[in-house]
Design a protein around this motif. Structure first.
Motif, PDB file in Angstrom:
ATOM      1  N   SER A   1      25.416 -43.488   3.817  1.00 50.61           N
ATOM      2  CA  SER A   1      26.365 -43.330   4.928  1.00 50.61           C
ATOM      3  C   SER A   1      25.745 -42.551   6.076  1.00 50.61           C
ATOM      4  CB  SER A   1      27.622 -42.607   4.439  1.00 50.61           C
ATOM      5  OG  SER A   1      28.298 -43.370   3.467  1.00 50.61           O
ATOM      6  N   PHE A   2      25.014 -41.483   5.755  1.00 55.71           N
ATOM      7  CA  PHE A   2      24.491 -40.646   6.831  1.00 55.71           C
ATOM      8  C   PHE A   2      23.174 -41.161   7.400  1.00 55.71           C
ATOM      9  CE2 PHE A   2      27.753 -37.824   5.212  1.00 55.71           C
ATOM     10  CZ  PHE A   2      28.278 -37.338   6.408  1.00 55.71           C
ATOM     11  N   TYR A   3      22.492 -42.022   6.673  1.00 54.54           N
ATOM     12  CA  TYR A   3      21.374 -42.763   7.272  1.00 54.54           C
ATOM     13  C   TYR A   3      21.912 -43.669   8.377  1.00 54.54           C
ATOM     14  CZ  TYR A   3      17.466 -46.054   7.667  1.00 54.54           C
ATOM     15  OH  TYR A   3      16.455 -46.847   8.146  1.00 54.54           O
ATOM     16  N   LEU A   4      23.007 -44.359   8.085  1.00 50.02           N
ATOM     17  CA  LEU A   4      23.648 -45.210   9.097  1.00 50.02           C
ATOM     18  C   LEU A   4      24.252 -44.377  10.221  1.00 50.02           C
ATOM     19  CD1 LEU A   4      25.357 -47.780   6.694  1.00 50.02           C
ATOM     20  CD2 LEU A   4      23.356 -48.175   8.144  1.00 50.02           C
TER      21      LEU A   4
ATOM     22  N   ALA B   1      17.186 -33.491  -2.996  1.00 49.37           N
ATOM     23  CA  ALA B   1      16.049 -34.154  -2.361  1.00 49.37           C
ATOM     24  C   ALA B   1      16.515 -35.151  -1.304  1.00 49.37           C
ATOM     25  CB  ALA B   1      15.201 -34.855  -3.423  1.00 49.37           C
ATOM     26  N   ARG B   2      17.567 -35.909  -1.617  1.00 43.84           N
ATOM     27  CA  ARG B   2      18.065 -36.890  -0.641  1.00 43.84           C
ATOM     28  C   ARG B   2      18.657 -36.193   0.588  1.00 43.84           C
ATOM     29  NH1 ARG B   2      20.033 -39.215  -5.725  1.00 43.84           N
ATOM     30  NH2 ARG B   2      18.668 -40.972  -6.250  1.00 43.84           N
ATOM     31  N   GLY B   3      19.325 -35.069   0.379  1.00 44.20           N
ATOM     32  CA  GLY B   3      19.878 -34.334   1.516  1.00 44.20           C
ATOM     33  C   GLY B   3      18.790 -33.803   2.433  1.00 44.20           C
ATOM     34  N   PHE B   4      17.732 -33.238   1.864  1.00 37.52           N
ATOM     35  CA  PHE B   4      16.612 -32.734   2.664  1.00 37.52           C
ATOM     36  C   PHE B   4      15.865 -33.877   3.333  1.00 37.52           C
ATOM     37  CE2 PHE B   4      12.015 -31.705   2.707  1.00 37.52           C
ATOM     38  CZ  PHE B   4      12.034 -30.732   3.686  1.00 37.52           C
ATOM     39  N   MET B   5      15.730 -34.989   2.614  1.00 36.47           N
ATOM     40  CA  MET B   5      15.006 -36.139   3.136  1.00 36.47           C
ATOM     41  C   MET B   5      15.595 -36.632   4.455  1.00 36.47           C
ATOM     42  SD  MET B   5      15.422 -39.870   1.506  1.00 36.47           S
ATOM     43  CE  MET B   5      17.137 -39.755   2.049  1.00 36.47           C
ATOM     44  N   LEU B   6      16.920 -36.560   4.600  1.00 38.64           N
ATOM     45  CA  LEU B   6      17.548 -37.042   5.832  1.00 38.64           C
ATOM     46  C   LEU B   6      17.129 -36.223   7.047  1.00 38.64           C
ATOM     47  CD1 LEU B   6      21.082 -37.945   4.471  1.00 38.64           C
ATOM     48  CD2 LEU B   6      19.431 -39.525   5.480  1.00 38.64           C
ATOM     49  N   LEU B   7      16.772 -34.952   6.853  1.00 38.21           N
ATOM     50  CA  LEU B   7      16.227 -34.167   7.961  1.00 38.21           C
ATOM     51  C   LEU B   7      14.879 -34.740   8.397  1.00 38.21           C
ATOM     52  CD1 LEU B   7      16.024 -31.747   9.873  1.00 38.21           C
ATOM     53  CD2 LEU B   7      15.143 -30.399   7.955  1.00 38.21           C
TER      54      LEU B   7
ATOM     55  N   LEU C   1      25.508 -34.104   0.973  1.00 38.22           N
ATOM     56  CA  LEU C   1      24.812 -35.009   1.890  1.00 38.22           C
ATOM     57  C   LEU C   1      23.958 -36.002   1.110  1.00 38.22           C
ATOM     58  CD1 LEU C   1      24.127 -35.760   4.807  1.00 38.22           C
ATOM     59  CD2 LEU C   1      22.348 -33.996   4.773  1.00 38.22           C
ATOM     60  N   GLY C   2      23.263 -35.518   0.088  1.00 38.16           N
ATOM     61  CA  GLY C   2      22.443 -36.408  -0.721  1.00 38.16           C
ATOM     62  C   GLY C   2      23.249 -37.477  -1.436  1.00 38.16           C
ATOM     63  N   GLN C   3      24.454 -37.140  -1.857  1.00 42.27           N
ATOM     64  CA  GLN C   3      25.328 -38.107  -2.512  1.00 42.27           C
ATOM     65  C   GLN C   3      25.807 -39.187  -1.547  1.00 42.27           C
ATOM     66  OE1 GLN C   3      28.462 -35.759  -4.243  1.00 42.27           O
ATOM     67  NE2 GLN C   3      27.041 -34.614  -5.544  1.00 42.27           N
ATOM     68  N   ARG C   4      25.685 -38.928  -0.261  1.00 37.92           N
ATOM     69  CA  ARG C   4      26.154 -39.863   0.768  1.00 37.92           C
ATOM     70  C   ARG C   4      24.998 -40.276   1.686  1.00 37.92           C
ATOM     71  NH1 ARG C   4      29.408 -35.964  -0.756  1.00 37.92           N
ATOM     72  NH2 ARG C   4      31.627 -36.382  -1.115  1.00 37.92           N
ATOM     73  N   SER C   5      23.805 -40.401   1.118  1.00 37.00           N
ATOM     74  CA  SER C   5      22.615 -40.647   1.937  1.00 37.00           C
ATOM     75  C   SER C   5      22.680 -41.982   2.673  1.00 37.00           C
ATOM     76  CB  SER C   5      21.352 -40.576   1.071  1.00 37.00           C
ATOM     77  OG  SER C   5      21.420 -41.494  -0.005  1.00 37.00           O
TER      78      SER C   5
ATOM     79  N   GLY D   1      29.774 -45.729   3.265  1.00 33.84           N
ATOM     80  CA  GLY D   1      28.750 -46.716   2.926  1.00 33.84           C
ATOM     81  C   GLY D   1      28.645 -46.934   1.430  1.00 33.84           C
ATOM     82  N   GLU D   2      28.677 -45.847   0.668  1.00 33.71           N
ATOM     83  CA  GLU D   2      28.599 -45.940  -0.788  1.00 33.71           C
ATOM     84  C   GLU D   2      29.834 -46.630  -1.364  1.00 33.71           C
ATOM     85  OE1 GLU D   2      25.679 -43.052   0.510  1.00 33.71           O
ATOM     86  OE2 GLU D   2      27.791 -43.287   1.014  1.00 33.71           O
TER      87      GLU D   2
END
Length: 379
Positions: free
Chosen positions: A296-299, A13-19, A290-294, A352-353
């Motif tokens: 970091s990838f938000y930033l 869910a977190r990985g898809f959310m970043l899209l 990607l979700g595990q690093r949400s 980030g994490e």
């Protein structure tokens, strides 16, 4: 190596959310919003004030997971509360830096402020969670609707506020932080508390045990979001002229209120999908990485927006169209997927994490071990 026992659905869910976050944010950095009506329709229906609500729900879910895992290890609540508050302060600091150095709309500091104020809610009774969520839903929706009513008259983009130099950018961003963060905190509370409630029942950790409820949340939430958000999406696409103010407010309230239902519905739908995944292929692995690093990838997205669009970067804010930003948003997400997959393969966590854990976490001993400690120290 990374923890291989993590639940699949929350990270998916977190990985898809970043899209969705990328699709919501990228168009805000160009001034020309002319283009295909269906793109404006899609953005309004799927991303605007719904991607953030999914993000918020998953943030609350993560708090519930943290409390559950620490309780299972025998750690006392007081140590969990202290950990949450340390993380809250560091989230505020990271969010402030994100606002000052990168983009002036930030959710990280908002999470920190909300966690700082409401950490005890993690172990509040269900009735307290729902009453608090319901009461705060009213001002949260009205604040969002106020912003939406302004945007209905014409998009308010960052191009009007972009500074010519990086120094001016930092100086101009800092004064916007306190007001944006405090208003954002009110908007976060309802979805965060819903996420805490869901984590208590381990809806996404053990989705196979909750299929009837997940189906109701997914189908009901997404249907409600479709009905409530459709008028605003049609207005954004120019399907009908700008109506009178009372109707504009009704459209905005319907859009933003049902965005909460849509955010929860999308998370529940991914929980249903996770049940059907019996083997993790490359795409599933990349999405969960990607979700595990949400964080970091938000930033990472914020860095890309500054580099691409601001005058002291590549300055493409006047050269790219509204449609082009959708392509860029998808491209940034795909690059994020690839980078996350490579980091997973190499056994690297998100920077980030890692930073947040190093700053906020401290070694702790379970209660049972603490009781036995004096005997081991005796001569």
């Amino acid at each position: 190596m990374l923890n291989k026992t993590r639940s699949l659905a929350p990270d998916l869910a977190r990985g898809f959310m970043l899209l969705l976050i990328a699709l919501a944010h990228a168009p805000a950095f160009v001034g020309d919003w002319s283009g295909p009506a269906w793109l404006a329709f899609t953005k309004s229906l799927i991303a605007d004030n719904q991607a953030r609500d999914m993000f918020i729900f998953l943030f609350g879910y993560g708090l519930g997971q943290l409390a559950h895992s620490r309780r299972a290890k025998g750690l006392e609540w007081i140590s969990t509360r202290k950990l949450m508050r340390r993380r809250a302060w560091w989230l505020i600091a990271i969010g402030l830096l994100n606002t000052a150095l990168l983009v002036p709309f930030d959710i990280i500091a908002v999470y920190g402020l909300t966690l700082l104020a409401l950490a005890p809610m993690v172990r509040a009774r269900d009735s307290v969670l729902w009453w608090t969520a319901g009461l705060t839903l009213i001002p949260a929706t009205l604040l969002l609707a106020w912003q939406s009513v302004i945007a209905q008259a014409g998009p308010v983009t960052m191009t009007s506020f972009m500074a010519g130099t990086f120094g001016e950018h930092v100086i101009g961003n800092l004064p916007t932080w306190p007001g944006n963060a405090l208003a954002g905190t009110i908007m976060v509370v309802p979805g965060m508390l819903a996420g805490i409630w869901a984590a208590r029942r381990r809806l996404l950790d053990e989705p196979e045990r909750h299929l009837p409820l997940l189906r109701r949340l997914a189908y009901g939430g997404l249907a409600l979001a479709l009905i409530g958000r459709l008028p605003a999406a049609l207005l954004a696409a120019g399907a009908f002229p700008l109506p009178a103010t009372p109707l504009r407010w009704a459209i905005a309230v319907g859009h933003d209120l049902t965005g909460y239902a849509g955010g929860v519905g999308m998370a529940a739908a991914i929980g249903l999908i996770a049940v059907r995944i019996h083997r993790r292929g490359p795409l599933t692995t990349a999405l969960t990485a990607l979700g595990q690093r949400s964080l970091s990838f938000y930033l990472f997205q914020a860095v890309v927006w500054v580099v691409l669009f601001y005058p002291f970067g590549l300055g493409l804010h006047d050269d790219l169209s509204f449609a082009a930003t959708f392509v860029i948003a998808v491209a940034v997400w795909v690059v994020s997927l690839l980078l996350a997959w490579l980091m997973h393969a190499a056994g690297y966590r998100g920077p980030g994490e890692v930073l947040l854990r190093k700053l906020a976490d401290r070694p702790e001993t379970p209660v049972s071990s603490q009781v036995e400690a004096p005997a081991r120290l005796s001569p």
